[in-house]
Design a protein around this motif. Structure first.
Motif, short mmCIF file in Angstrom:
data_model
loop_
_atom_site.label_atom_id
_atom_site.label_comp_id
_atom_site.label_asym_id
_atom_site.label_seq_id
_atom_site.Cartn_x
_atom_site.Cartn_y
_atom_site.Cartn_z
N THR A 194 0.82 -1.07 0.01
CA THR A 194 0.15 0.11 -0.28
C THR A 194 0.94 1.33 -0.08
O THR A 194 2.05 1.53 0.76
N TRP A 195 0.41 2.40 -0.91
CA TRP A 195 1.46 3.44 -0.86
C TRP A 195 0.39 4.72 -0.82
O TRP A 195 -0.76 4.75 -1.21
N SER A 196 0.53 5.42 0.14
CA SER A 196 0.02 7.04 0.27
C SER A 196 1.16 7.92 0.82
O SER A 196 1.77 7.49 1.74
N LYS A 197 1.42 8.95 0.12
CA LYS A 197 2.54 9.80 0.54
C LYS A 197 2.01 10.44 1.86
O LYS A 197 1.04 11.31 1.95
N ASN A 198 2.99 10.38 2.83
CA ASN A 198 3.19 10.85 3.95
C ASN A 198 1.86 10.84 4.91
O ASN A 198 1.35 11.62 5.69
N ARG A 199 1.19 9.34 4.89
CA ARG A 199 -0.05 9.23 5.63
C ARG A 199 0.14 7.80 6.35
O ARG A 199 -0.87 7.55 6.92
N SER B 157 -2.64 18.10 7.96
CA SER B 157 -3.67 19.36 7.90
C SER B 157 -4.87 18.98 6.94
O SER B 157 -5.94 19.66 7.40
N LYS B 158 -4.66 18.35 6.05
CA LYS B 158 -5.79 17.78 4.78
C LYS B 158 -6.12 16.34 5.59
O LYS B 158 -5.15 15.21 5.28
N ALA B 159 -7.23 16.08 6.06
CA ALA B 159 -7.60 14.72 6.67
C ALA B 159 -7.58 13.84 5.71
O ALA B 159 -7.45 12.45 5.78
#
Length: 145
Positions: free
Chosen positions: A19-24, A33-35
């Protein structure tokens, strides 16, 4: 673990995902800051075929392999946890046949430290030629790197 009608033919399986998600992903210093953010997921699940007796003869269902590539959204609840919803195409391989599937995965993660999490999930797998979807639930161990 298979769920619903799927348990009659393939009660249990194993799998691996990337699984990949940038900085999450991983334990964060603070909630982003953006949920909401983008997430991509690919993986393979292997379900073992059940044995049954039909008219006093033993029968073994073929093992089932499910390859998927999903994309969707991730929602960071807090710095220790998130929920994600992904969907996309997949392939089902069973008994020498390959079938196109469409799937949806709903998962959540709770991080115990920067890298290790427990991730419960439910997966919906739909073959366009069948009436009922295949459902499975999982408790995964996750490692962020």
């Amino acid at each position: 673990i298979a769920f619903g009608e799927f348990t009659k033919t393939h009660p249990i399986g194993v799998g691996a995902n990337f699984t990949w998600s940038k900085n999450r992903l991983g334990l964060m210093e603070k909630k982003p800051s953006k949920a909401f953010g983008f997430i991509a997921d690919g993986g393979i699940d292997y379900y073992f075929g059940a044995k049954e007796t039909v008219s006093s003869f033993p029968y073994q269902y073929n093992n089932f392999t499910y390859l998927h590539t999903y994309a969707g959204i991730i929602y960071n609840l807090c710095k220790k946890g998130n929920i994600n919803l992904t969907t996309g195409p997949a392939l089902g391989l069973e008994g020498g046949y390959t079938t196109f599937f469409w799937g949806v995965n709903l998962a959540g993660a709770y991080y115990f430290n920067e890298k290790i999490a427990i991730t419960p999930a439910i997966q919906f797998m739909k073959d366009p030629d069948s009436y009922d979807p295949l459902l499975s639930i999982a408790i995964k161990g996750s490692w962020a790197f």
